[in-house]
Design a protein around this motif. Structure first.
Motif, short mmCIF file in Angstrom:
data_model
loop_
_atom_site.label_atom_id
_atom_site.label_comp_id
_atom_site.label_asym_id
_atom_site.label_seq_id
_atom_site.Cartn_x
_atom_site.Cartn_y
_atom_site.Cartn_z
N LEU A 1 8.16 -7.54 5.87
CA LEU A 1 7.81 -5.89 5.74
C LEU A 1 6.60 -5.56 4.94
CD1 LEU A 1 9.38 -3.19 6.14
CD2 LEU A 1 10.52 -3.68 3.57
N PHE A 2 5.72 -4.77 5.41
CA PHE A 2 4.51 -4.43 4.85
C PHE A 2 4.41 -2.99 4.55
CE2 PHE A 2 4.18 -8.33 7.09
CZ PHE A 2 3.01 -9.01 6.51
N CYS A 3 3.70 -2.51 3.53
CA CYS A 3 3.47 -1.08 3.41
C CYS A 3 2.29 -0.56 4.17
CB CYS A 3 2.80 -1.15 1.76
SG CYS A 3 2.31 0.37 1.15
N GLY A 4 2.80 0.60 4.71
CA GLY A 4 2.08 1.38 5.81
C GLY A 4 0.81 1.96 5.22
N TYR A 5 0.68 2.01 3.84
CA TYR A 5 -0.37 2.53 3.06
C TYR A 5 -1.46 1.69 2.90
CZ TYR A 5 2.28 6.70 1.55
OH TYR A 5 3.10 7.84 1.41
N CYS A 6 -1.22 0.48 2.63
CA CYS A 6 -2.26 -0.51 2.12
C CYS A 6 -2.13 -1.85 2.89
CB CYS A 6 -2.14 -1.05 0.69
SG CYS A 6 -0.48 -1.56 0.43
N ASP A 7 -1.17 -2.18 3.83
CA ASP A 7 -0.91 -3.03 4.90
C ASP A 7 -0.72 -4.41 3.94
OD1 ASP A 7 -0.34 -3.65 7.31
OD2 ASP A 7 -2.64 -4.76 7.46
N TYR B 1 16.03 -3.79 -2.59
CA TYR B 1 15.01 -2.91 -2.27
C TYR B 1 13.73 -3.60 -1.81
CZ TYR B 1 17.61 1.39 -3.90
OH TYR B 1 18.20 2.44 -3.91
N TYR B 2 12.73 -3.06 -1.24
CA TYR B 2 11.43 -3.68 -1.29
C TYR B 2 10.30 -2.35 -1.92
CZ TYR B 2 13.68 -6.66 1.63
OH TYR B 2 14.52 -7.62 2.04
N ARG B 3 9.34 -3.01 -2.70
CA ARG B 3 8.55 -2.02 -3.10
C ARG B 3 7.02 -2.54 -2.94
NH1 ARG B 3 9.50 -3.72 -9.38
NH2 ARG B 3 8.39 -5.38 -9.33
N CYS B 4 6.11 -1.60 -3.04
CA CYS B 4 4.68 -1.76 -2.89
C CYS B 4 4.27 -1.19 -4.15
CB CYS B 4 4.02 -1.37 -2.02
SG CYS B 4 2.20 -1.58 -1.75
N ARG B 5 3.70 -1.94 -5.29
CA ARG B 5 3.13 -1.06 -6.34
C ARG B 5 1.63 -1.20 -6.36
NH1 ARG B 5 5.87 -3.05 -11.85
NH2 ARG B 5 4.68 -1.13 -12.40
N TYR B 6 0.86 -0.05 -6.43
CA TYR B 6 -0.58 -0.19 -6.33
C TYR B 6 -1.17 0.60 -7.50
CZ TYR B 6 -4.43 -0.75 -3.12
OH TYR B 6 -5.61 -1.30 -2.72
#
Length: 190
Positions: free
Chosen positions: A6-12, A25-30
């Motif tokens: 699973l990849f983030c659509g904002y930063c890939d 859950y899955y998360r992307c912290r940027y």
């Protein structure tokens, strides 16, 4: 179950799994500094609950691998596997398939009573040829892809994918997702 796919659509970037209120859950912290430096409009944290994805994902896989789309899916997978192969990979892949066919014949010959010493010698020669073809593939940076027949065999072995996926243990399900090369991109803005 979606770890690594699973990849983030904002930063890939790959999203990280974590537990929140007893649910995966899955998360992307940027960090804001990184977003500014990379000219991205990225929220501080992007969250996705796993159980919001799995039913739709399994339903989609059931359609793609179901009887109605089977032939089209097999053709696509076989053709997709052939993309980006350098020169010489086709011949090496064919030699590996031929060696696999010969090894199956040698085993069958053993089962019907052929001389084990002779068949063992044939098998050793065939395995050496197969290893040489695999080494050639590794040198070119390519990997052997499955043929249409091999893909059909796997699909037959799986049977009804919907039932298999619904009944699969979470660890097995994660392995299936990884083995089929699944890659999902979560775009919360869409």
């Amino acid at each position: 179950m979606l770890r690594g796919v699973l990849f983030c659509g904002y930063c890939d970037r790959r999203m990280q799994g974590n537990w929140n209120h007893r649910h995966p859950y899955y998360r992307c912290r940027y960090l804001a500094e990184y977003a500014l430096a990379n000219d991205l409009d990225h929220p501080k944290t992007v969250y996705l609950r796993e159980d919001e994805v799995l039913p739709a994902l399994d339903a989609w896989l059931a359609v793609e691998f179901g009887q109605r789309r089977r032939e089209e899916t097999v053709r696509f997978l076989a053709e997709y596997g052939q993309v980006n192969h350098g020169p010489g990979t086709e011949a090496a892949s064919q030699r590996i398939s031929e060696c696999d066919r010969k090894l199956a014949q040698h085993r069958a010959a053993l089962e019907v009573g052929a001389d084990p010493v002779l068949v063992t010698q044939w098998m050793a020669e065939t395995q050496a040829q197969r290893a040489a073809a695999q080494a050639q593939l590794r040198q070119t940076g390519a990997r052997r892809c499955m043929t249409r027949e091999e893909i059909n065999t796997v699909m037959n072995a799986l049977g009804n994918l919907v039932q298999v996926m619904q009944e699969a243990d979470p660890v097995d399900k994660a392995e299936i997702y990884a083995q089929i090369g699944l890659r999902l991109t979560y775009r919360p803005q869409k």
